[in-house]
Write an enzyme that holds these catalytic residues in place. Sequence first.
Site, short mmCIF file in Angstrom:
data_model
loop_
_atom_site.label_atom_id
_atom_site.label_comp_id
_atom_site.label_asym_id
_atom_site.label_seq_id
_atom_site.Cartn_x
_atom_site.Cartn_y
_atom_site.Cartn_z
N GLY A 1 2.77 -18.71 2.71
CA GLY A 1 2.87 -18.38 1.29
C GLY A 1 4.33 -18.17 0.89
O GLY A 1 5.24 -18.65 1.56
N GLU B 1 -0.14 3.28 9.48
CA GLU B 1 1.00 3.73 8.68
C GLU B 1 0.68 5.00 7.89
O GLU B 1 -0.40 5.06 7.29
CB GLU B 1 1.37 2.58 7.72
CG GLU B 1 2.77 2.64 7.22
CD GLU B 1 3.18 1.33 6.54
OE1 GLU B 1 2.99 0.25 7.13
OE2 GLU B 1 3.68 1.42 5.42
N HIS C 1 8.77 0.38 6.61
CA HIS C 1 8.21 -0.45 5.53
C HIS C 1 9.26 -0.71 4.44
O HIS C 1 9.08 -0.35 3.28
CB HIS C 1 6.94 0.19 4.93
CG HIS C 1 6.04 -0.82 4.28
ND1 HIS C 1 4.67 -0.72 4.29
CD2 HIS C 1 6.32 -1.97 3.58
CE1 HIS C 1 4.14 -1.75 3.64
NE2 HIS C 1 5.12 -2.51 3.19
N ARG D 1 1.45 -6.70 7.21
CA ARG D 1 0.69 -5.45 7.19
C ARG D 1 0.37 -5.09 8.63
O ARG D 1 0.04 -5.96 9.45
CB ARG D 1 -0.61 -5.61 6.41
CG ARG D 1 -0.44 -5.61 4.89
CD ARG D 1 -0.01 -4.24 4.35
NE ARG D 1 0.09 -4.21 2.90
CZ ARG D 1 1.21 -4.44 2.20
NH1 ARG D 1 2.34 -4.71 2.80
NH2 ARG D 1 1.17 -4.36 0.87
C1 DGY Z 1 4.31 -5.15 -0.84
O1 DGY Z 1 4.71 -5.21 -2.00
O2 DGY Z 1 3.16 -5.44 -0.53
C2 DGY Z 1 5.29 -4.75 0.20
O3 DGY Z 1 4.68 -4.50 1.41
C3 DGY Z 1 6.13 -3.59 -0.26
O4 DGY Z 1 7.31 -3.55 0.49
#
Ligand code: DGY
Length: 317
Positions: free
Chosen positions: A155, A265, A283, A236
Amino acid sequence: MKKIFVSRLLPDAGMELLRNSGFEVDLHAHSDPLKPEALRRRVKDVQGLICLLDDKIDKTLMDAASKLEVISNMAVGYNNIDTEYAASRGIAVCNTPGILTTATAELAWALLFAVARRIPESDAFMRSGKFSGWQPLLMLGGAVSGKTLGLIGSGRIGTAFALMSKGFRMRVLYNGKRNPLLERKLGAENTDLDTLLRESDFISLHVPLRESNYHLIGKREFSLMKTGAYLINTARGPVIDEAELVRVLKEKRIAGAALDVYEQEPQLTPGLRDLDNVVLTPHSGSATTETRRRLAEMAVQNCLEILRGEACGNRVV
Ligand code: DGY
């Protein structure tokens, strides 16, 4: 007057937009998230909710917010929101796509180099005063140029990340939707997951968290990787079975890993912090001043558009 609840203090530009919105605003002005029960109390009579990726927006929360019209997530990922239930209630859900693509791709490269060239370890070594001069075997790491880069997910962020490899003359493999741009610009090859895992020196994850991607990288997948492979995760946490990751890193079954996101997390999987072949960041994919400012503006704008009955281009439901 419609009311908006904002679950954390946002960068100034977002707060400014809210102040000038004409809506009533309630703010949890802290950096830690609210506990679910407290969050439920705060959304009781609001029409708009601006939230972050660590706010769990589930059925219970939505049931506590009978007037809710819009959930605006300041993130591109929205796995923290039960979108199906929101849709059934007619609640709009918005995200912030596009803006953080480059920042996240840049962080993935920073992590890749940090783990391959052992930057955090080297930094700690220098600060410890142990450096006694150049040595042929000191802090040897993995070379990057000319190696094989494996991209899981093709993506926006995966594409930006792969395009940045151009100067390193890498062979690029990718697993995911066909991506003509990657094929044209880099000669990238679309492969099945197992081929990618077997042949890549650097594997970088760029998939959203969906049920089908939970523990996408686990025991079987680690067993296919080269012993010299490095794994990078800016997607993730739950995409990797981290208990397995700790095991393979301990046994030096792969060369290293660099993580920006975590399975539990903000907790770290036991054993992770004790390893020196892993690099950990909090993150920070989107953590540049410019990107966070624009994310806040977009999250607020999305919320305002829905509350004003205007068209919003960033609705996911
Ligand atoms: C998101 O926007 O999904 C990112 O993980 C934030 O850093």
